[in-house]
Design a protein around this motif. Structure first.
Motif, PDB file in Angstrom:
ATOM      1  N   ILE A  83      19.039  -7.606  -1.215  1.00 47.84           N
ATOM      2  CA  ILE A  83      17.826  -8.419  -1.272  1.00 47.84           C
ATOM      3  C   ILE A  83      18.026  -9.766  -0.589  1.00 47.84           C
ATOM      4  O   ILE A  83      17.090 -10.337  -0.027  1.00 47.84           O
ATOM      5  N   ASN A  86      16.717  -9.579   2.707  1.00 47.73           N
ATOM      6  CA  ASN A  86      15.431  -8.901   2.796  1.00 47.73           C
ATOM      7  C   ASN A  86      14.375  -9.682   3.552  1.00 47.73           C
ATOM      8  O   ASN A  86      13.729  -9.169   4.468  1.00 47.73           O
ATOM      9  N   LEU A 108      12.799   0.001  -2.776  1.00 48.28           N
ATOM     10  CA  LEU A 108      13.964  -0.438  -3.546  1.00 48.28           C
ATOM     11  C   LEU A 108      14.556   0.765  -4.274  1.00 48.28           C
ATOM     12  O   LEU A 108      13.908   1.382  -5.121  1.00 48.28           O
TER      13      LEU A 108
END
Length: 346
Positions: A83, A86, A108
């Protein structure tokens, strides 16, 4: 038939309040404006879906349709560990796909451990019915990556590929970044350079350590692994205590902190040890972005957003050229010099 192009240089000029000549020069890379203005114009052209004749020729050469009828849907597949990359990756992917009218979404993955359960989850989510997958870096558990790579569809791996990988990859060049960091510290008089960073849990972490050894050897410096903080953090939870002991024992004049998540803890440790940066020790931190909570660091400008942008092109190329050999692309960045490094005076 392709959709007729509606956006012109005049459209972009009117939206930004500049002249058509300025837009034309910006898109052709000609001088006569600030880089901020050029970037503004380029971004506006991308968002509006405008292509220059040169860009269209380039896309045609790679059999990519610049104004496609069919709008495609892609997934950026990641786990909790990825993340941190991301937003920047997604920005690059989104901005490039917006030029073509395509769509990118995030998927995810759950923390499953059995390969059979992973395959079942992917089938339930109908992942195979998208037009292509982008596999984020730092995928854990590692089994996920091999399962994703087996899916029979276009895939782009956004990390250093394992040997034998049957997929294209695009990644910011962390090997080059590490080499640049060592070369810079050596150029300003530092010889006793310590490397800090987990070198076990991810391929990108291993590559950094390999690049550090390569660079030091190029400068005729012997690397004693015991003098560096390179243990696997999950097996060495007290790595900061070990690092404290090594800083006192080896007294490096410069440090390369090669993992984003370890820069802030190292900075805090320096404060506890009353080590002044850069007076006592120069520091280069491998930060994904410069956080407000830390001083301006000398750091590699990691091309994370640019990797997403280039990966979007690569996906469209792969869809258009399914039988051609796989390619692995590394995006190079520059070294940003800031206040955490200084010339070493003997």
């Amino acid at each position: 038939m392709p959709i007729r192009k509606q956006v012109t240089l005049k459209t972009i000029a009117q939206q930004l309040g500049v002249t058509i000549q300025t837009v034309n020069k910006a898109l052709k890379g000609k001088p006569g404006m600030s880089e901020a203005t050029r970037q503004l114009i380029v971004e506006a052209a991308e968002k509006l879906g405008y292509f220059t004749k040169e860009q269209i020729r380039s896309l045609r050469a790679e059999r990519i349709i610049s104004y496609p009828i069919e709008r495609k849907r892609f997934l950026l597949v990641q786990t909790e560990q990825s993340i941190g990359y991301n937003r920047l990756l997604l920005e690059g992917l989104h901005d490039r796909f917006a030029s073509f009218g395509h769509h990118i979404e995030i998927c995810l993955l759950p923390a499953l451990t059995r390969e059979a359960a992973m395959a079942e989850w992917l089938e339930e989510q109908a992942v195979a019915f998208t037009d292509g997958l982008f596999i984020a870096p730092s995928i854990l558990p590692k089994t996920w990556e091999s399962v994703l790579l087996q899916i029979p569809m276009p895939k782009i791996l956004l990390s250093y590929p394992p040997l034998g990988t049957k997929a294209d990859s695009v990644i910011w060049d962390i090997y080059e970044a590490t080499y640049q960091a060592v070369a810079y510290l050596r150029s300003i008089g530092h010889h006793n350079i310590m490397y800090i960073g987990d070198t076990h849990s991810q391929r990108g972490f291993i590559v950094r350590w390999q690049a550090f050894i390569h660079a030091m050897n190029e400068f005729n410096a012997v690397v004693d692994a015991a003098a560096h903080s390179i243990g696997q953090r999950s097996l060495q939870p007290d790595w900061l205590k070990d690092l404290r002991d090594k800083l006192v024992l080896h007294a490096p004049t410069a440090v390369i902190c090669g993992v984003h998540g370890e820069v802030a803890p190292f900075y805090q440790l320096c404060q506890e040890l009353k080590l002044r940066i850069p007076e006592d020790v120069s520091v280069i931190g491998f930060l994904n972005e410069q956080p407000d909570s830390l001083p301006l660091f000398t750091r590699p400008l990691l091309s994370i957003r640019e990797t997403g942008y280039r990966a979007a092109d690569r996906m469209l190329w792969r869809i258009a050229n399914p039988t051609l050999p796989y390619e692995h692309i590394r995006i190079q960045g520059d070294l940003c010099i800031a206040g955490t490094t200084a010339v070493r005076v003997e």
